[in-house]
Write a protein that holds these residues in place. Structure first.
Motif, PDB file in Angstrom:
ATOM      1  N   ASP A 103      -5.988 -13.354   6.269  1.00  0.00           N
ATOM      2  CA  ASP A 103      -6.357 -14.922   6.310  1.00  0.00           C
ATOM      3  C   ASP A 103      -7.618 -15.253   6.588  1.00  0.00           C
ATOM      4  N   ASP A 104      -8.584 -14.010   6.944  1.00  0.00           N
ATOM      5  CA  ASP A 104      -9.956 -14.562   7.341  1.00  0.00           C
ATOM      6  C   ASP A 104     -10.856 -13.987   6.079  1.00  0.00           C
ATOM      7  N   PRO A 105     -11.383 -14.902   5.532  1.00  0.00           N
ATOM      8  CA  PRO A 105     -12.332 -14.557   4.281  1.00  0.00           C
ATOM      9  C   PRO A 105     -13.267 -13.526   4.387  1.00  0.00           C
ATOM     10  N   GLY A 106     -13.845 -13.419   5.469  1.00  0.00           N
ATOM     11  CA  GLY A 106     -14.949 -12.586   5.931  1.00  0.00           C
ATOM     12  C   GLY A 106     -14.084 -11.046   6.025  1.00  0.00           C
ATOM     13  N   LEU A 107     -13.263 -11.145   6.474  1.00  0.00           N
ATOM     14  CA  LEU A 107     -12.232  -9.622   6.686  1.00  0.00           C
ATOM     15  C   LEU A 107     -11.819  -9.188   5.322  1.00  0.00           C
ATOM     16  N   ARG A 108     -11.154 -10.383   4.744  1.00  0.00           N
ATOM     17  CA  ARG A 108     -10.520 -10.117   3.436  1.00  0.00           C
ATOM     18  C   ARG A 108     -11.667  -9.648   2.461  1.00  0.00           C
ATOM     19  N   ALA A 109     -12.743 -10.149   2.379  1.00  0.00           N
ATOM     20  CA  ALA A 109     -13.787  -9.703   1.428  1.00  0.00           C
ATOM     21  C   ALA A 109     -14.257  -8.433   1.748  1.00  0.00           C
ATOM     22  N   ALA A 110     -14.399  -7.795   3.176  1.00  0.00           N
ATOM     23  CA  ALA A 110     -14.746  -6.532   3.435  1.00  0.00           C
ATOM     24  C   ALA A 110     -13.609  -5.516   3.046  1.00  0.00           C
ATOM     25  N   ALA A 111     -12.367  -5.861   3.257  1.00  0.00           N
ATOM     26  CA  ALA A 111     -11.617  -5.125   2.989  1.00  0.00           C
ATOM     27  C   ALA A 111     -11.160  -4.748   1.396  1.00  0.00           C
ATOM     28  N   ASP A 112     -11.345  -6.010   0.447  1.00  0.00           N
ATOM     29  CA  ASP A 112     -11.222  -5.814  -0.708  1.00  0.00           C
ATOM     30  C   ASP A 112     -12.565  -4.957  -1.363  1.00  0.00           C
ATOM     31  N   THR A 113     -13.834  -4.818  -0.665  1.00  0.00           N
ATOM     32  CA  THR A 113     -14.778  -3.987  -1.062  1.00  0.00           C
ATOM     33  C   THR A 113     -14.390  -2.518  -1.174  1.00  0.00           C
ATOM     34  N   ARG A 114     -13.631  -2.119   0.074  1.00  0.00           N
ATOM     35  CA  ARG A 114     -13.324  -0.732   0.347  1.00  0.00           C
ATOM     36  C   ARG A 114     -12.072  -0.402  -0.396  1.00  0.00           C
ATOM     37  N   PHE A 115     -11.024  -1.343  -0.815  1.00  0.00           N
ATOM     38  CA  PHE A 115     -10.041  -1.170  -1.719  1.00  0.00           C
ATOM     39  C   PHE A 115     -10.529  -0.961  -3.085  1.00  0.00           C
ATOM     40  N   THR A 116     -11.314  -1.797  -3.601  1.00  0.00           N
ATOM     41  CA  THR A 116     -12.096  -1.539  -4.944  1.00  0.00           C
ATOM     42  C   THR A 116     -12.660  -0.039  -5.186  1.00  0.00           C
ATOM     43  N   ALA A 117     -13.341   0.291  -3.945  1.00  0.00           N
ATOM     44  CA  ALA A 117     -13.966   1.724  -4.217  1.00  0.00           C
ATOM     45  C   ALA A 117     -12.949   2.712  -4.219  1.00  0.00           C
ATOM     46  N   ALA A 118     -11.990   2.576  -3.368  1.00  0.00           N
ATOM     47  CA  ALA A 118     -10.610   3.458  -3.544  1.00  0.00           C
ATOM     48  C   ALA A 118     -10.069   3.644  -4.792  1.00  0.00           C
ATOM     49  N   ARG A 119      -9.814   2.206  -5.249  1.00  0.00           N
ATOM     50  CA  ARG A 119      -9.290   2.549  -6.739  1.00  0.00           C
ATOM     51  C   ARG A 119      -9.764   2.960  -7.651  1.00  0.00           C
ATOM     52  N   ALA A 120     -11.287   2.882  -7.530  1.00  0.00           N
ATOM     53  CA  ALA A 120     -12.218   3.295  -8.500  1.00  0.00           C
ATOM     54  C   ALA A 120     -12.248   4.798  -8.442  1.00  0.00           C
ATOM     55  N   ALA A 121     -11.833   5.513  -7.298  1.00  0.00           N
ATOM     56  CA  ALA A 121     -11.916   6.907  -7.257  1.00  0.00           C
ATOM     57  C   ALA A 121     -10.318   7.477  -7.203  1.00  0.00           C
ATOM     58  N   GLY A 122      -9.641   6.605  -8.164  1.00  0.00           N
ATOM     59  CA  GLY A 122      -8.203   7.043  -8.297  1.00  0.00           C
ATOM     60  C   GLY A 122      -7.068   6.981  -7.443  1.00  0.00           C
ATOM     61  N   TYR A 123      -7.521   6.181  -6.249  1.00  0.00           N
ATOM     62  CA  TYR A 123      -6.290   6.163  -5.102  1.00  0.00           C
ATOM     63  C   TYR A 123      -5.426   4.957  -5.542  1.00  0.00           C
ATOM     64  N   GLU A 124      -4.189   4.944  -5.148  1.00  0.00           N
ATOM     65  CA  GLU A 124      -3.248   3.796  -5.511  1.00  0.00           C
ATOM     66  C   GLU A 124      -2.560   3.233  -4.310  1.00  0.00           C
ATOM     67  N   LEU A 125      -2.404   2.081  -4.008  1.00  0.00           N
ATOM     68  CA  LEU A 125      -1.703   1.374  -2.692  1.00  0.00           C
ATOM     69  C   LEU A 125      -0.465   2.060  -2.745  1.00  0.00           C
ATOM     70  N   LEU A 126      -0.133   2.485  -1.516  1.00  0.00           N
ATOM     71  CA  LEU A 126       1.279   2.985  -1.032  1.00  0.00           C
ATOM     72  C   LEU A 126       2.056   2.316  -0.196  1.00  0.00           C
ATOM     73  N   ALA A 127       1.273   1.584   0.941  1.00  0.00           N
ATOM     74  CA  ALA A 127       2.070   0.799   1.892  1.00  0.00           C
ATOM     75  C   ALA A 127       1.208  -0.214   2.548  1.00  0.00           C
ATOM     76  N   GLU A 128       1.583  -1.317   3.223  1.00  0.00           N
ATOM     77  CA  GLU A 128       1.016  -1.938   3.976  1.00  0.00           C
ATOM     78  C   GLU A 128       1.947  -2.092   5.334  1.00  0.00           C
ATOM     79  N   ARG A 129       1.271  -1.998   6.646  1.00  0.00           N
ATOM     80  CA  ARG A 129       2.119  -1.601   7.675  1.00  0.00           C
ATOM     81  C   ARG A 129       1.457  -2.323   8.732  1.00  0.00           C
ATOM     82  N   PHE A 130       2.456  -2.911   9.755  1.00  0.00           N
ATOM     83  CA  PHE A 130       2.190  -3.639  11.007  1.00  0.00           C
ATOM     84  C   PHE A 130       2.139  -2.607  12.040  1.00  0.00           C
ATOM     85  N   LEU A 131       0.959  -2.487  12.790  1.00  0.00           N
ATOM     86  CA  LEU A 131       0.805  -1.774  14.009  1.00  0.00           C
ATOM     87  C   LEU A 131       1.144  -2.258  15.273  1.00  0.00           C
ATOM     88  N   TYR A 132       2.015  -1.795  16.083  1.00  0.00           N
ATOM     89  CA  TYR A 132       2.336  -2.535  17.398  1.00  0.00           C
ATOM     90  C   TYR A 132       1.763  -1.488  18.494  1.00  0.00           C
TER      91      TYR A 132
END
Length: 299
Positions: A103-132
């Motif tokens: 929900d934070d545009p700055g954080l979302r953009a930073a995360a998306d940059t890293r996700f894009t790099a991971a996907r370009a290396a062949g990584y695939e999304l597995l799970a999104e988790r809550f940490l308590y």
């Protein structure tokens, strides 16, 4: 454009790992983590660090368990992908992110940059988790008193229970293990992980109904970062009675009675029943985690 140079760090140049900004707060989330310099890599362009990655494992592990710190400078997704792609060890990649990052545009953009790099290396999304993280100021959850708990020395009992539990599960890692090797693999991976944890095997507990039927299992544990809710599982035949909360409450009390001053926990975002149980038991979400599976080995 200047070529990318990938370097594994040593004690003499470990300071390079700190050269990038940390918009996602990884340093704070890893303040209890101990990294090995020889498992840390950076990508440089023109002498400047444009990507970094830290592979992690337990103190006795000969190979890393995962990559749990990966950063890429804006516009350097290709360099980040090369850092991952060229690594000698292809293991799961995880991102520990601030709560509410989507929900934070700055954080979302930073995360998306890293996700894009991971996907370009062949990584695939597995799970999104809550940490308590539970702390004493949240109060101990009430024990419902409906189940009887006890230690169980036989691994076979837990193996059979885990096979049963994972036959109908919402956990993405368990589903991946089932897809790869069936219920036996899913159960074995769980057992191997908890034997790896530096907490006593004697802590593992079964839970029975007043009629003497197995309701589920809970595994209080310590991982290298401290006390944690290792596993909560209700067997399919006992579901619909709210027993997961009973297990979670007992697991929390068990750890506190053995000196825990905080307790971590996690569940997949899509596991709505377990997320509700954590909230009821006084476990607030403190961060979120996104896991990527590594590319499949070439055949």
């Amino acid at each position: 454009m200047t070529d990318t140079v990938i370097r594994t760090l040593s004690t003499s140049d470990a300071h390079l790992f700190d050269a990038l900004p940390d918009p996602l707060g990884a340093r704070e989330s890893h303040r209890r983590t101990r990294f090995r310099t020889e498992w840390m890599r950076v990508a440089l362009r023109g002498g400047e660090v444009v990507a970094r990655g830290a592979w992690w494992g337990g103190p006795d592990d000969q190979e890393p368990v995962n990559i749990n710190w990966f950063d890429v400078a804006e516009g350097e997704e290709a360099a980040g992908a090369e850092l991952l792609r060229s690594a000698p060890r292809q293991v799961e990649l995880e991102f520990n992110l601030p709560g509410g990052w989507q929900d934070d545009p700055g954080l979302r953009a930073a995360a998306d940059t890293r996700f894009t790099a991971a996907r370009a290396a062949g990584y695939e999304l597995l799970a999104e988790r809550f940490l308590y993280r539970w702390t004493p100021d949240h109060g101990l959850p009430e024990r419902p008193g409906r189940l009887s708990f006890g230690a169980e020395p036989a691994d076979a009992v837990f193996f059979d229970a885990l096979r049963d539990i994972h036959s109908a599960t919402l956990d993405a890692h368990a589903l991946q293990a089932v897809a790869e090797g069936g219920l036996d693999q899913a159960a074995r991976e769980e057992l191997d992980f908890f034997h790896w944890c530096p907490s006593p095997r004697e802590w593992w507990q079964t839970a029975y109904t007043p009629e003497g039927e197995l309701a589920g299992i809970h595994i209080p544990a310590h991982n290298p970062s401290g006390p944690t809710i290792g596993f909560i599982g209700v067997v399919p035949g006992q579901r619909g009675r709210g027993y997961a909360y009973d297990l979670l409450a007992e697991c929390t009390h068990f750890l506190v009675e053995r000196g825990a001053e905080f307790i971590s926990g996690a569940t997949d975002r899509g596991n709505f029943p377990m997320a509700a149980n954590f909230a009821r038991a006084g476990f607030p979400v403190v961060r979120e985690r996104v896991n990527f599976r590594p590319p499949a080995p070439a055949v």
